[in-house]
Design a protein around this motif. Structure first.
Motif, short mmCIF file in Angstrom:
data_model
loop_
_atom_site.label_atom_id
_atom_site.label_comp_id
_atom_site.label_asym_id
_atom_site.label_seq_id
_atom_site.Cartn_x
_atom_site.Cartn_y
_atom_site.Cartn_z
N GLU A 119 -1.10 -22.03 12.35
CA GLU A 119 -0.91 -22.47 11.19
C GLU A 119 -1.95 -23.63 10.96
N VAL A 120 -2.38 -24.22 11.98
CA VAL A 120 -3.22 -25.42 11.92
C VAL A 120 -4.43 -25.11 11.37
N ASP A 121 -4.99 -23.69 11.72
CA ASP A 121 -6.18 -23.16 11.29
C ASP A 121 -5.89 -23.12 9.75
N LYS A 122 -4.91 -22.55 9.41
CA LYS A 122 -4.57 -22.53 7.85
C LYS A 122 -4.63 -23.80 7.03
N LEU A 123 -3.93 -24.68 7.63
CA LEU A 123 -3.67 -25.87 6.88
C LEU A 123 -4.82 -26.63 6.79
N ALA A 124 -5.60 -26.55 7.92
CA ALA A 124 -6.99 -27.21 8.01
C ALA A 124 -7.93 -26.65 6.77
N GLU A 125 -7.74 -25.24 6.68
CA GLU A 125 -8.64 -24.41 5.68
C GLU A 125 -8.26 -24.94 4.26
N ALA A 126 -6.92 -25.10 4.25
CA ALA A 126 -6.39 -25.36 2.85
C ALA A 126 -6.93 -26.83 2.40
N GLU A 127 -7.11 -27.64 3.37
CA GLU A 127 -7.43 -29.00 3.02
C GLU A 127 -9.21 -28.89 2.57
N ILE A 128 -9.69 -27.80 3.40
CA ILE A 128 -11.25 -27.98 2.94
C ILE A 128 -11.36 -27.10 1.65
N VAL A 129 -10.75 -26.14 1.53
CA VAL A 129 -10.91 -25.52 0.20
C VAL A 129 -10.66 -26.21 -1.08
N LYS A 130 -9.33 -27.20 -0.91
CA LYS A 130 -8.86 -28.19 -2.11
C LYS A 130 -10.21 -28.93 -2.41
N GLU A 131 -10.74 -29.70 -1.41
CA GLU A 131 -11.78 -30.54 -1.61
C GLU A 131 -12.87 -29.94 -2.11
N LEU A 132 -13.29 -28.61 -1.92
CA LEU A 132 -14.49 -28.23 -2.25
C LEU A 132 -14.28 -27.51 -3.89
N ARG A 133 -13.01 -26.90 -4.08
CA ARG A 133 -12.87 -26.57 -5.37
C ARG A 133 -12.68 -27.60 -6.30
#
Length: 267
Positions: free
Chosen positions: A43-57
């Protein structure tokens, strides 16, 4: 001065790093899924990815994204390629070596890159034509002129065990000349270390785009070369990657090419 894309990517990487570090003391309680045999996601992979996607989007809503866990989002000539936690196996075993990898590709060619080690607070960055940097200090690949005395990094990918025999043959060929081989568990950091001159070269079978997109730009902008096992320059569609300073990369192409099967030499 960092380009705006790198500034945004670095901010996203640090946000992901904060998530990764926050859960380090709660690893035993994490939800972990085996995507494929010996290929885990937490779930850490997914949570970290969500943070990155949010910033980039937020900064670039029109850019496409290719992320390891959530896949492809949108289409276009500019694509962010994301590995939110490169070294998940290390992380889940509390081995302190993993990273966040983010690259921006233009028509398949990396133009901006960030690899972040949250434990050591080391931020590796590069932009096409602007050089490569570690925490704002310029990086250069090593000056070693051949494999003699070289320190080489590699990985033994769990998805490619059908190539185990030739991979061990390649390793034997490299070790016949080099000082030693390291296998640390994060291809993105291995490539960043090549760019920083810590390693002289790197090779691995079957990498995915998110494993190498940022790292290869770091190597190139630090004065090195990356190619496939047959010596074809560029990001290999096969995922079979060689990287290093020019002399060592060329020597690795010769040593590895002599041991690789025809399948591993395909583009």
């Amino acid at each position: 001065m960092a380009r705006p894309h790198v500034t945004i990517a670095a901010r996203a990487a640090r946000s992901a790093g904060n998530v990764i570090l926050r859960y380090m003391n709660r690893i035993d309680g994490l939800n972990v899924v085996e995507k494929q045999q010996m290929d885990f996601v937490s779930e850490v992979d997914k949570l970290a990815e969500a943070e990155i996607v949010k910033e980039l989007r937020r900064a670039y809503p029109d850019h496409a994204i290719l992320a390891e866990e959530s896949g492809a989002i949108g289409k276009g000539p500019l694509t962010w390629v994301i590995d939110p936690l490169d070294g998940t196996h290390n992380y889940l075993r509390r081995i302190p070596h993993f990273s966040v990898s983010i690259a921006l590709l233009e028509k398949g060619v990396p133009i901006h890159a960030v690899v972040f080690d949250p434990l050591r607070d080391e931020l590796f960055t590069a932009s096409k034509g602007d050089g490569a940097y570690l925490n704002d200090r310029r990086m250069r690949v090593s000056k070693r002129e051949n494999l003699g005395g070289a320190m080489i990094a590699t990985g033994f990918p769990y998805r490619q065990r059908q190539h185990l025999v030739p991979q061990l043959d390649m390793t034997r060929a490299i070790l016949g000349q080099a000082e030693d081989i390291r296998r640390s568990g994060s291809a993105a950091l291995d490539l960043a270390y090549v760019a920083a001159g810590r390693y002289d070269g790197f090779f691995e079978i079957g990498l995915k785009a998110w494993d190498m997109a940022a790292g290869v730009l770091l190597v190139h902008e630090a004065g090195g070369r990356y190619c496939d096992f047959a010596g074809r320059d560029g990001i290999p569609a096969s995922g079979n990657l060689i990287a290093g300073n020019l002399h060592v990369a060329n020597a690795m192409v010769d040593a590895i090419g002599a041991q690789a099967t025809p399948e591993l030499l395909k583009a």
